[in-house]
Design a protein around this motif. Structure first.
Motif, PDB file in Angstrom:
ATOM      1  N   ALA A 127      12.272   2.888  21.919  1.00  0.00           N
ATOM      2  CA  ALA A 127      11.784   1.750  21.135  1.00  0.00           C
ATOM      3  C   ALA A 127      11.931   1.996  19.644  1.00  0.00           C
ATOM      4  N   LYS A 128      11.792   3.255  19.209  1.00  0.00           N
ATOM      5  CA  LYS A 128      11.869   3.598  17.785  1.00  0.00           C
ATOM      6  C   LYS A 128      13.278   3.915  17.330  1.00  0.00           C
ATOM      7  N   ASN A 129      14.185   4.089  18.331  1.00  0.00           N
ATOM      8  CA  ASN A 129      15.525   4.550  17.991  1.00  0.00           C
ATOM      9  C   ASN A 129      15.444   5.909  17.281  1.00  0.00           C
ATOM     10  N   PRO A 160       4.091   8.456  17.455  1.00  0.00           N
ATOM     11  CA  PRO A 160       4.719   8.486  16.133  1.00  0.00           C
ATOM     12  C   PRO A 160       4.365   7.196  15.415  1.00  0.00           C
ATOM     13  N   SER A 161       4.620   7.124  14.126  1.00  0.00           N
ATOM     14  CA  SER A 161       4.395   5.877  13.412  1.00  0.00           C
ATOM     15  C   SER A 161       5.226   4.773  14.078  1.00  0.00           C
ATOM     16  N   ALA A 162       4.640   3.557  14.144  1.00  0.00           N
ATOM     17  CA  ALA A 162       5.237   2.483  14.946  1.00  0.00           C
ATOM     18  C   ALA A 162       6.283   1.682  14.177  1.00  0.00           C
ATOM     19  N   ASN A 163       7.244   2.392  13.589  1.00  0.00           N
ATOM     20  CA  ASN A 163       8.335   1.760  12.850  1.00  0.00           C
ATOM     21  C   ASN A 163       9.657   2.253  13.423  1.00  0.00           C
ATOM     22  N   PRO A 164      10.732   1.459  13.246  1.00  0.00           N
ATOM     23  CA  PRO A 164      12.048   2.002  13.598  1.00  0.00           C
ATOM     24  C   PRO A 164      12.294   3.272  12.794  1.00  0.00           C
ATOM     25  N   ILE A 212       9.981   2.087   6.710  1.00  0.00           N
ATOM     26  CA  ILE A 212       8.612   2.198   6.178  1.00  0.00           C
ATOM     27  C   ILE A 212       7.576   2.134   7.306  1.00  0.00           C
ATOM     28  N   SER A 213       6.576   3.004   7.271  1.00  0.00           N
ATOM     29  CA  SER A 213       5.546   3.024   8.315  1.00  0.00           C
ATOM     30  C   SER A 213       4.648   1.787   8.224  1.00  0.00           C
ATOM     31  N   PRO A 214       4.141   1.308   9.395  1.00  0.00           N
ATOM     32  CA  PRO A 214       3.313   0.096   9.411  1.00  0.00           C
ATOM     33  C   PRO A 214       1.838   0.391   9.168  1.00  0.00           C
ATOM     34  N   VAL A 242      -1.333   6.435   4.252  1.00  0.00           N
ATOM     35  CA  VAL A 242      -0.210   7.375   4.397  1.00  0.00           C
ATOM     36  C   VAL A 242      -0.490   8.256   5.615  1.00  0.00           C
ATOM     37  N   GLU A 243       0.561   8.839   6.190  1.00  0.00           N
ATOM     38  CA  GLU A 243       0.426   9.616   7.411  1.00  0.00           C
ATOM     39  C   GLU A 243      -0.455  10.849   7.215  1.00  0.00           C
ATOM     40  N   SER A 244      -0.812  11.444   8.346  1.00  0.00           N
ATOM     41  CA  SER A 244      -1.647  12.643   8.311  1.00  0.00           C
ATOM     42  C   SER A 244      -0.925  13.807   7.633  1.00  0.00           C
ATOM     43  N   SER A 249      15.800  11.588   3.238  1.00  0.00           N
ATOM     44  CA  SER A 249      15.731  10.137   3.189  1.00  0.00           C
ATOM     45  C   SER A 249      14.910   9.634   4.367  1.00  0.00           C
ATOM     46  N   HIS A 250      13.782   9.006   4.090  1.00  0.00           N
ATOM     47  CA  HIS A 250      12.843   8.604   5.133  1.00  0.00           C
ATOM     48  C   HIS A 250      11.943   7.544   4.524  1.00  0.00           C
ATOM     49  N   TYR A 251      11.172   6.874   5.336  1.00  0.00           N
ATOM     50  CA  TYR A 251      10.248   5.847   4.826  1.00  0.00           C
ATOM     51  C   TYR A 251      10.993   4.866   3.934  1.00  0.00           C
TER      52      TYR A 251
HETATM   53 MG    MG Z   1       6.986   8.400  10.971  1.00  0.00          MG
END
Ligand code: MG
Ligand code: TXA
Length: 316
Positions: free
Chosen positions: A48-50, A135-139, A143-145, A172-174, A222-224
Motif C-alpha cells: 500500500a505504501k510502495n 509506518p507513517s501512512a503516506n506513500p 510528506i507524513s500525514p 513529527v515522527e518519533s 531525500s524523504h518527506y
Molecule cells: Mg515515514
C-alpha cells in the motif's frame, strides 16, 4: 475497495484481527497499521505504501509487558527511557526475538518498538493480542500525514478504514534511539528532543544524516518530500533570486503576504510549528506554485527534528 473514515475502534480492531490494514492516529503522525506478527498483513503495508523492503517497520505496543515477548533483553538505559518517555514519541531499537518476522526488521537482528500516547491508539492496541506494525501512512518518500484527511487523500481505495483521532498533537515522527549495542545512538531526530534524552541517560551520539546506506534505512537524504521543487535558506535572498517564478513561502514567524504563504508559528512557538509543518507543506505543495521556498527554525528542542525534515524535503 471503499475507504471508510470513522472513529469506531471496535470496527478497526475487527479489521486488524482479520489481517486487514487500518490507518490509525498516533500523537506523532498517522500510521498505516497491520498485525505485526502476520507476514501477509506486513506485506500489505509495503504494497500500500510502495515501500522498499530494505526499510524496516516500527512495532507499536500498549503495555511494557509485551516487550518481553518481542525482544531478547531490555538494557538498563532502555528501562530508564521507557520509564520517562513511554507512552510517547520515542522508539527503541532492541535485539529481537525470533517471533518478530524478518519482514518487520528487513532481516536485521534488531527491532524498533514504541508505545504511542494517543488515547485512541492505546485503546485500540488494548483490544489486540499482537503488536501493530505501523509506518507513517503516506506513500514512500512523501510528506507524513497528520490528519485523517491527509491519509484519505493518498490511500483512498487502498485500505478499508482510517480511524479518525483528530489532528496529531506532536506532528513529527518519533525519535528513534538504538539501545541494542553498548553505546546508545539516536538514529532519527523526532518528537522527544535529544536534550530531554540526555537529561535522563547522559550524552548520546546522533547518527550522521544523509548517508546513502544509513543505519536507520529509512533515513535517506531525500524523504518527506513534496512533489514541487523546494529550496531551503534565507527566504528574502531566495525570493530575490527566483523572481520570475510563482512562489509559495513556508516561513517560521514572518508573513509574506505578496506570495502564497504559510507561517509555522507567528508567535515563534516550536511545538506549534512542528504540529503545522506537514499540513502546511502539503497545502503549499498542492497550491499552483512552481517552487516552495522555506527557512529553518531555531535549532532548539523540536526545532532539530523540524529542520531535519525540511532539509530532507528540499534534498533532491
Ligand atoms: Mg515515514
Ligand atoms: O512516529 C512514528 O515513529 C511513526 C508513527 C506511525 O508511529 N512511524 C514512523 O514509521 O515514522 P516509519 O516507517 O515512517 O519510520 C520508521 C523508521 C524506518 O524508516 C527506519 O529508519 C527505522 O524506523 N527503523 C525501524 N526498524 C529499525 C531497526 N531495527 N533498526 C534501525 N532503524 C529502524
Amino acid at each position: 475497495m471503499k475507504t471508510i473514515v470513522s472513529k469506531d475502534i471496535i470496527s478497526a480492531s475487527e479489521l486488524l484481527k482479520s489481517g486487514a490494514l487500518v490507518a490509525i492516529p498516533t500523537e506523532t503522525v498517522y500510521g498505516l497499521a497491520g498485525n505485526g506478527l502476520n507476514e501477509e498483513s506486513i506485506l500489505k503495508i509495503f504494497e500500500a505504501k510502495n515501500r522498499p523492503f530494505f526499510d524496516p517497520l516500527i512495532l507499536h505496543i500498549a503495555d511494557t509487558a509485551q516487550l518481553n515477548d518481542l525482544v531478547e533483553s531490555v538494557p538498563d538505559i532502555a528501562k530508564k527511557l521507557i520509564r520517562e518517555f513511554w507512552p510517547g514519541p520515542l522508539t527503541l531499537v532492541l535485539k529481537k526475538k525470533p517471533v518478530v518476522p524478518d519482514l518487520i526488521t528487513s532481516g536485521m537482528e534488531t527491532v524498533a518498538i514504541r508505545m504511542p500516547s494517543h488515547p485512541t491508539a492505546i485503546e485500540l492496541l488494548k483490544t489486540l493480542s499482537f503488536p501493530l506494525a505501523a509506518p507513517s501512512a503516506n506513500p514512500f518518500g512523501y510528506i507524513s500525514p497528520t490528519t485523517a484527511e491527509h491519509v484519505l487523500a493518498q490511500l483512498s481505495g487502498k485500505i478499508p478504514m482510517i480511524l479518525d483521532g483528530g489532528p496529531c498533537a506532536v506532528g513529527v515522527e518519533s525519535t528513534i534511539i538504538d539501545c541494542s549495542a553498548d553505546q546508545p545512538i539516536i538514529l532519527r531526530k523526532g518528537g522527544i528532543a535529544a536534550e530531554q534524552i540526555e537529561k535522563i541517560i547522559g550524552p548520546v551520539a546522533v547518527q550522521d544524516s544523509g548517508s546513502s546506506r544509513p543505519a536507520a534505512p529509512g533515513m535517506l537524504e531525500s524523504h518527506y518530500a513534496p512533489r514541487k521543487p523546494m529550496l531551503l535558506g534565507d527566504i528574502d535572498k531566495l525570493l530575490d533570486q527566483q523572481k520570475s517564478k510563482k512562489i509559495a513561502v513556508l516561513s517560521f514567524q514572518k508573513r509574506y503576504d505578496e506570495h502564497i504563504n504559510r507561517v509555522l508559528s507567528e508567535e515563534g512557538n516550536i511545538s506549534i510549528a512542528a504540529r503545522n509543518l506537514f499540513d502546511y507543506l502539503r497545502k503549499l505543495d498542492s497550491s499552483d506554485c512552481d517552487l516552495i521556498i522555506a527557512e529553518e527554525v531555531p535549532e532548539r528542542g523540536l526545532g532539530k527534528a523540524i529542520n531535519d525534515r525540511l532539509r530532507r524535503a528540499s534534498a533532491k
